[in-house]
Design a protein around this motif. Structure first.
Motif: not given
Length: 262
Positions: A207-216, A240-246
């Motif tokens: 999830x962390x890998x995929x959503x970091x890629x999505x934000x990028x 917002x995605x980056x904040x949730x990922x943190x």
């Protein structure tokens, strides 16, 4: 566009804006949906034709292009749950994951040559398939506990099957990354068990890998002037995605422990 594309007059008076639509701005006209097109549309339509010919259920059928250069797709009936306010039942999660596993099996036969997708233009690499890339509850309609339709295919493109599972988990199991870890672990286990042959720990990590890629990807597309991705900026993405990922990253040990406890 596909050789069987058609051009039809559109009827603005009959257009009903569909909920969501932060990227595309879809409208319903009768039993059809109209959505903006882009350079990626031929590849997406080729994909949808391939899936339809293979007999994959619960997908929109491509009907052509209208006079305003919008794609025409069949409308998929069913109820879309209000993300953030409603949660999927275990049965709905199982139904969605069974379909996703079937989709991945079918799409593995899609031709691997280079195509222009929304975020990339290249051929499929070893181990890759064409992922939906936004297989989240807001792009799924349900009939009771059964998945009835999966829509919004415009960001489809190369990826690995776990990418699609991870974005589903992001919008269900860890939609609120500071929520009860036991509840998140339960949904992660349901996702992994229902898809089959998956470790819920691996889903959580990806999830962390995929959503970091999505934000990028969103940020890069916004810099390139993609209108749909710029519309996402008006609702605070990708910040917002980056904040949730943190928050999620800080809680990974606690969530892994909850998975082990289960």
């Amino acid at each position: 566009m596909p050789s069987d594309s058609i051009v039809t007059p559109d009827g603005p008076a009959d257009e009903i804006p569909l909920p969501g639509g932060n990227v595309g701005g879809a409208v319903r006209v009768g039993d059809t949906v109209r959505r903006p097109t882009g350079p990626w549309t031929p590849a997406v339509h080729e994909l949808l034709h391939f899936l339809a010919d293979a007999g994959l259920p619960r997908i929109p059928r491509v009907l052509g292009i209208d006079a305003r250069d919008r794609e025409i797709l069949t409308f998929l009936p069913g109820r879309v749950l209000d993300i953030g306010r409603e949660t999927l039942s275990d049965a709905q999660v199982r139904s969605a994951m069974h379909w996703l596993r079937e989709y991945h099996a079918v799409v593995a036969g899609f031709p691997r040559e280079s195509r222009r997708w929304r975020f990339v233009e290249r051929a499929l690499r070893p181990g890759e398939i064409v992922c939906h890339h936004d297989s989240a509850m807001y792009n799924m309609a349900f009939d009771g506990d059964d998945l009835a339709g999966v829509f919004d295919w415009d960001v489809a493109g190369p990826g690995i099957p776990l990418d699609d599972v991870a974005i589903f988990a992001w919008n269900t199991a860890v939609l609120f990354p500071d929520a009860d870890p036991a509840e998140a672990a339960h949904v992660l286990r349901t996702i992994a068990d229902s898809y089959g042959d998956l470790d819920p720990h691996a889903v959580l990590e990806h999830v962390v890998v995929r959503m970091t890629d999505a934000a990028d990807r969103i940020a890069a597309a916004q810099a390139a002037g993609d209108p749909g991705m710029l519309r996402l900026g008006t609702v605070g993405e990708p910040a917002a995605t980056r904040a949730r990922l943190a928050v999620l990253g800080a809680r990974l040990p606690e969530l892994h422990a909850a998975l082990d406890a289960g």
